[in-house]
Write a protein that holds these residues in place. Structure first.
Motif, PDB file in Angstrom:
ATOM      1  N   UNK A 286       0.852  -1.186   0.000  1.00 27.50           N
ATOM      2  CA  UNK A 286       0.000   0.000   0.000  1.00 27.50           C
ATOM      3  C   UNK A 286       0.887   1.235   0.000  1.00 27.50           C
ATOM      4  N   UNK A 287       0.563   2.212  -0.817  1.00 29.30           N
ATOM      5  CA  UNK A 287       1.390   3.399  -1.007  1.00 29.30           C
ATOM      6  C   UNK A 287       1.171   4.417   0.108  1.00 29.30           C
ATOM      7  N   UNK A 288       1.571   4.014   1.321  1.00 29.28           N
ATOM      8  CA  UNK A 288       1.427   4.885   2.490  1.00 29.28           C
ATOM      9  C   UNK A 288       2.668   4.781   3.368  1.00 29.28           C
TER      10      UNK A 288
ATOM     11  N   UNK B 294       2.826   4.101  16.760  1.00 31.85           N
ATOM     12  CA  UNK B 294       2.555   4.656  18.093  1.00 31.85           C
ATOM     13  C   UNK B 294       2.392   6.176  18.042  1.00 31.85           C
ATOM     14  N   UNK B 295       1.689   6.647  17.036  1.00 28.67           N
ATOM     15  CA  UNK B 295       1.574   8.083  16.783  1.00 28.67           C
ATOM     16  C   UNK B 295       0.886   8.837  17.912  1.00 28.67           C
ATOM     17  N   UNK B 296       0.018   8.165  18.623  1.00 25.74           N
ATOM     18  CA  UNK B 296      -0.716   8.820  19.711  1.00 25.74           C
ATOM     19  C   UNK B 296      -0.094   8.537  21.070  1.00 25.74           C
ATOM     20  N   UNK B 297       1.100   7.981  21.061  1.00 24.85           N
ATOM     21  CA  UNK B 297       1.772   7.671  22.315  1.00 24.85           C
ATOM     22  C   UNK B 297       1.550   6.230  22.721  1.00 24.85           C
ATOM     23  N   UNK B 298       2.019   5.913  23.877  1.00 23.55           N
ATOM     24  CA  UNK B 298       1.923   4.541  24.385  1.00 23.55           C
ATOM     25  C   UNK B 298       0.507   4.234  24.872  1.00 23.55           C
TER      26      UNK B 298
ATOM     27  N   UNK C  13      -0.941   6.348  12.594  1.00 27.64           N
ATOM     28  CA  UNK C  13      -1.769   7.007  11.588  1.00 27.64           C
ATOM     29  C   UNK C  13      -0.951   7.096  10.308  1.00 27.64           C
ATOM     30  N   UNK C  14      -1.635   7.371   9.224  1.00 26.53           N
ATOM     31  CA  UNK C  14      -0.954   7.494   7.939  1.00 26.53           C
ATOM     32  C   UNK C  14      -0.353   8.889   7.879  1.00 26.53           C
TER      33      UNK C  14
ATOM     34  N   UNK D  44      -5.334  13.832  11.092  1.00 32.30           N
ATOM     35  CA  UNK D  44      -4.493  12.689  10.731  1.00 32.30           C
ATOM     36  C   UNK D  44      -5.324  11.636  10.003  1.00 32.30           C
ATOM     37  N   UNK D  45      -4.735  11.041   8.980  1.00 30.17           N
ATOM     38  CA  UNK D  45      -5.427  10.007   8.206  1.00 30.17           C
ATOM     39  C   UNK D  45      -5.466   8.721   9.021  1.00 30.17           C
TER      40      UNK D  45
END
Length: 188
Positions: free
Chosen positions: A93-95, A100-104, A131-132, A149-150
């Motif tokens: 997938x082209x992403x 862990x973008x939102x933290x732990x 997140x993407x 955020x995607x």
């Protein structure tokens, strides 16, 4: 219809339970011989993406699964599954994904938002979620954003979410995915 669920680690049982409620046959993929049967689609569940990737390679599942996705097998990747589909992992997938973008664990949260193709008021549970960060081609359709955020996208027969639809009562996201499977079957 038979949907395979990668059962190496993570939230695979919950996906199986949703599919069973929808009357869909499931099979757990734990080793290469499990993969070598007729399968219509695949779910890559949440969990630890690093562990799942290591096990895919150790068990000889990496190449066959990657090849099946590349030739059009419908796949749903949730949380860690979304990470597995991204560049630098399976790369189907082209992403680009931020892990862990939102933290732990303490950064986990629940919200309700819109997902294109499903509608409004879609429950979303984020657990140490990614997140993407970047869409790499116009083949990727963004289906949902939360706080800019995607968090859900589709590319052909690939559907990816940063959240865990299997942990909420609704079945709409799984139904969207199963519609992709049926749509592919109709074309064959």
């Amino acid at each position: 219809m038979k949907v395979a669920v990668l059962a190496l680690q993570g939230a695979f049982i919950e996906h199986e339970q949703v599919l069973q409620r929808l009357g869909v046959e499931t099979v757990e993929i734990r080793q290469l011989k499990d993969w070598q049967q007729p399968i219509d689609a695949l779910i890559l569940p949440g969990g630890e993406s690093t562990v799942q990737m290591r096990l895919l390679k150790e068990l000889g599942l990496y190449e066959p699964i990657r090849e099946a996705i590349l030739i059009g097998m419908p796949v749903l990747g949730t949380c860690a599954g979304m990470i597995l589909l991204s560049e630098g992992r399976l790369g189907t997938m082209d992403i680009e994904v931020r892990r862990n973008a939102y933290g732990r664990q303490l950064g986990s949260f629940h919200t309700v938002d819109t997902v294109k193709g499903i509608g409004t008021d879609v429950p979303m549970t984020f657990i140490r979620a990614p997140y993407i960060e970047r869409v790499l081609s116009d083949k990727v359709e963004v289906l949902s954003t939360v706080d800019g955020h995607i968090v859900a996208a589709r590319q052909g027969n690939q559907l990816a979410t940063a959240f865990h639809p299997e942990l909420d009562d609704g079945t709409r996201l799984h139904e969207l995915f199963l519609g992709m499977v049926v749509g592919r079957s109709d074309k064959e």
